[in-house]
Design a protein around this motif. Structure first.
Motif, PDB file in Angstrom:
ATOM      1  N   ILE A 191       0.923  -1.147  -0.045  1.00 31.44           N
ATOM      2  CA  ILE A 191      -0.149   0.111  -0.122  1.00 31.44           C
ATOM      3  C   ILE A 191       0.973   1.232  -0.059  1.00 31.44           C
ATOM      4  O   ILE A 191       1.801   1.288   0.938  1.00 31.44           O
ATOM      5  N   TYR A 192       0.629   2.126  -1.067  1.00 27.67           N
ATOM      6  CA  TYR A 192       1.684   3.403  -1.084  1.00 27.67           C
ATOM      7  C   TYR A 192       1.142   4.738  -1.417  1.00 27.67           C
ATOM      8  O   TYR A 192      -0.044   4.636  -1.981  1.00 27.67           O
ATOM      9  N   VAL A 193       1.659   5.615  -0.933  1.00 26.22           N
ATOM     10  CA  VAL A 193       1.069   7.023  -1.153  1.00 26.22           C
ATOM     11  C   VAL A 193       1.265   7.232  -2.564  1.00 26.22           C
ATOM     12  O   VAL A 193       2.286   7.016  -2.988  1.00 26.22           O
ATOM     13  N   ILE A 247       9.371   4.477  -5.317  1.00 22.13           N
ATOM     14  CA  ILE A 247       9.389   3.316  -4.375  1.00 22.13           C
ATOM     15  C   ILE A 247       8.780   2.285  -5.160  1.00 22.13           C
ATOM     16  O   ILE A 247       9.562   0.972  -5.153  1.00 22.13           O
ATOM     17  N   HIS A 248       7.484   2.389  -5.270  1.00 24.50           N
ATOM     18  CA  HIS A 248       6.730   1.219  -6.160  1.00 24.50           C
ATOM     19  C   HIS A 248       7.496   0.772  -7.287  1.00 24.50           C
ATOM     20  O   HIS A 248       7.682  -0.463  -7.619  1.00 24.50           O
ATOM     21  N   ASP A 249       7.829   1.635  -8.249  1.00 26.84           N
ATOM     22  CA  ASP A 249       8.451   1.381  -9.487  1.00 26.84           C
ATOM     23  C   ASP A 249       9.835   0.854  -9.290  1.00 26.84           C
ATOM     24  O   ASP A 249      10.132  -0.299 -10.080  1.00 26.84           O
ATOM     25  N   LEU A 250      10.421   1.249  -8.274  1.00 29.40           N
ATOM     26  CA  LEU A 250      11.917   0.816  -7.922  1.00 29.40           C
ATOM     27  C   LEU A 250      11.935  -0.702  -7.515  1.00 29.40           C
ATOM     28  O   LEU A 250      12.828  -1.641  -7.647  1.00 29.40           O
ATOM     29  N   ALA A 291      -0.785  -4.299  -5.338  1.00 30.95           N
ATOM     30  CA  ALA A 291      -0.177  -2.925  -5.021  1.00 30.95           C
ATOM     31  C   ALA A 291      -1.422  -1.928  -5.000  1.00 30.95           C
ATOM     32  O   ALA A 291      -1.917  -1.921  -6.050  1.00 30.95           O
ATOM     33  N   GLU A 292      -1.658  -1.534  -3.772  1.00 26.83           N
ATOM     34  CA  GLU A 292      -2.622  -0.384  -3.823  1.00 26.83           C
ATOM     35  C   GLU A 292      -2.362   1.031  -3.306  1.00 26.83           C
ATOM     36  O   GLU A 292      -1.317   1.098  -2.612  1.00 26.83           O
ATOM     37  N   CYS A 321       3.933 -10.879   3.239  1.00 31.78           N
ATOM     38  CA  CYS A 321       4.092  -9.734   3.871  1.00 31.78           C
ATOM     39  C   CYS A 321       3.402  -8.413   3.232  1.00 31.78           C
ATOM     40  O   CYS A 321       3.349  -8.679   1.982  1.00 31.78           O
ATOM     41  N   LEU A 322       3.188  -7.568   4.006  1.00 35.52           N
ATOM     42  CA  LEU A 322       2.795  -6.368   3.558  1.00 35.52           C
ATOM     43  C   LEU A 322       3.981  -5.051   3.780  1.00 35.52           C
ATOM     44  O   LEU A 322       4.355  -4.876   4.832  1.00 35.52           O
ATOM     45  N   TYR A 323       3.983  -4.500   2.582  1.00 35.82           N
ATOM     46  CA  TYR A 323       5.012  -3.313   2.639  1.00 35.82           C
ATOM     47  C   TYR A 323       4.346  -2.007   2.699  1.00 35.82           C
ATOM     48  O   TYR A 323       3.571  -1.810   1.618  1.00 35.82           O
ATOM     49  N   ILE A 324       4.221  -1.076   3.625  1.00 37.05           N
ATOM     50  CA  ILE A 324       3.497   0.033   3.702  1.00 37.05           C
ATOM     51  C   ILE A 324       4.238   1.307   3.327  1.00 37.05           C
ATOM     52  O   ILE A 324       5.421   1.542   3.967  1.00 37.05           O
ATOM     53  N   VAL A 325       4.424   1.908   2.314  1.00 36.04           N
ATOM     54  CA  VAL A 325       5.065   3.113   1.833  1.00 36.04           C
ATOM     55  C   VAL A 325       4.271   4.469   2.034  1.00 36.04           C
ATOM     56  O   VAL A 325       3.328   4.771   1.315  1.00 36.04           O
ATOM     57  N   GLY A 326       4.777   5.403   3.111  1.00 32.10           N
ATOM     58  CA  GLY A 326       4.051   6.530   3.204  1.00 32.10           C
ATOM     59  C   GLY A 326       4.676   7.308   4.338  1.00 32.10           C
ATOM     60  O   GLY A 326       5.821   7.040   4.843  1.00 32.10           O
TER      61      GLY A 326
END
Length: 390
Positions: free
Chosen positions: A187-189, A197-200, A215-216, A240-245
């Motif tokens: 889940i990313y901002v 970050i998502h694209d990399l 990815a949401e 796992c869940l990767y939280i970006v924000g």
């Protein structure tokens, strides 16, 4: 001086188009009135500008950065400043809004006494004004801008934090090799920070045989209910869940995901390392992981004494990487002025030449392209606090 980087003209034009049209004289500057001028050849003060968020969704970061700078300057100036002349800061609130940042940037560039600028907080804002500061020949040193392109936009651009690219490389390795996770949900901002970050991350996790399965994204200030995003992710088979924000939304994601019984390990970006996140989540934060170039367990000389003093002075501010990186930033700029004076180009050259700078959290170096090279530490939430997970 040999060019340390080649600015991307196309990137600069795309970032500035539409922003410059809104520039004016209505900036939100304030400060100590550090205009040069005085007896003999000495100025009354040496002036540095600070661009950060004192209002808006990221105001807490601006206040913590200001506290860090004020603590440093109180000591620096009490020790004599630069040959008896104090270093002062003019404070500018850009609300982490790139249009406001450009307005603020123009106001700063209109002040010939400004030697260097600290900030902005966000990569989007930093990149919006990078071309302006490069053309004016004024150091723009952001303690927090992690977008890989920022320091490639000119010779006067510096950062005090590892890049998103470096972070993503380390996250992919940690998620795969240490956590043992191969199927990742994210889940990313929906901002430059989150999208990059998502694209990399996609090709980076693939190097370790992993996959970003789902990815949401969400919008800061608009998305309040994360349950639809979490429910979609829950239908997928993830490890796992990767939280970006940032921490406010990150805390809601963690809390809501736990309520929806998303029973996998959670890991988040370094920006989530705020005590406020734990305060919001409560027990739901236990076991939450992240990587950060700050750890409260740091054994660098003098760090624990500094940490105790900062916390005593600022009981309502939790120390994080932004506080430490900002302290290093004002320290480096002040030392540059001490060594080479108020010459803007000389200040830039001095900063760029630092190979073993004694930062408050340990020695680090400045790469040729203006990136601070700092190690990352694994952190985990236990008993209501972030502690080392090394």
């Amino acid at each position: 001086m040999e060019m340390k980087k080649i600015a991307s003209l196309a990137l600069s034009l795309s970032l500035c188009a539409g922003l410059l049209a809104g520039c004016g004289d209505s900036g939100n500057g304030g400060g100590n009135g550090g205009a040069a001028g005085g007896d003999g050849d000495k100025p009354e003060s040496y002036k540095v500008a600070f661009i950060g968020s004192f209002t808006g969704n990221q105001a807490q970061y601006g206040e913590s950065q200001r506290a860090s700078i004020e603590m440093y300057l109180e000591k620096f100036n009490a020790d004599g400043g630069v040959d008896g002349v104090p270093v002062v800061v003019d404070w500018y609130d850009d609300k982490s809004d790139p249009k406001e940042t450009v307005t603020v940037g123009n106001k700063i560039l209109g002040d010939d006494s400004v030697i260097a600028a600290i900030g902005p907080f966000s990569s989007t804002s930093a990149m919006a004004i990078a071309p302006m500061f490069e053309e004016a020949g004024i150091t723009l040193y952001s303690p927090s801008s992690s977008h890989p392109d920022f320091t490639n936009m000119g010779e006067y651009m510096f950062r005090g934090t590892p890049t998103q690219e470096y972070y993503v490389q380390e996250y992919a390795k940690y998620i795969s090799d240490v956590m043992g996770c191969k199927k990742i949900g994210m889940i990313y901002v929906n901002s430059d920070y989150g999208v990059v970050i998502h694209d990399l991350f996609i090709p980076e996790i693939q190097k370790y045989g992993g996959e970003l399965v789902v990815a949401e994204n969400y919008i800061v200030g608009q998305t309040k209910d994360f349950s639809p995003l979490i429910s979609k992710i829950k239908t997928q088979d993830i490890d796992c869940l990767y939280i970006v924000g940032h921490y406010a939304e990150g805390a809601q994601i963690i809390s809501q995901a736990k309520k929806l019984q998303l029973d996998v390990p959670y890991i988040g970006t370094a920006s989530l390392m705020k005590q406020e996140l734990i305060d919001i989540c409560g027990d739901a934060a236990d076991g939450f992981l992240l990587l950060n170039n700050f750890t409260p367990d740091n054994d660098a000389p003098g760090f624990q004494e500094w940490l105790a003093e900062f916390e005593e002075r600022n009981p309502n501010i939790s120390v994080d990487a932004h506080v430490v990186n900002t302290y290093d930033t004002i320290d480096m700029i002040c030392q540059a002025i001490q060594n080479v004076g108020a010459d803007r180009a000389a200040v830039r050259d001095w900063i760029n030449a630092q190979a073993e700078f004694p930062g408050i959290g340990g020695t680090f170096s400045m790469a040729e392209n203006g990136d601070a090279i700092k190690p990352l530490f694994p952190m985990i939430v236990k008993d209501g606090h972030f502690v080392s997970n090394a």
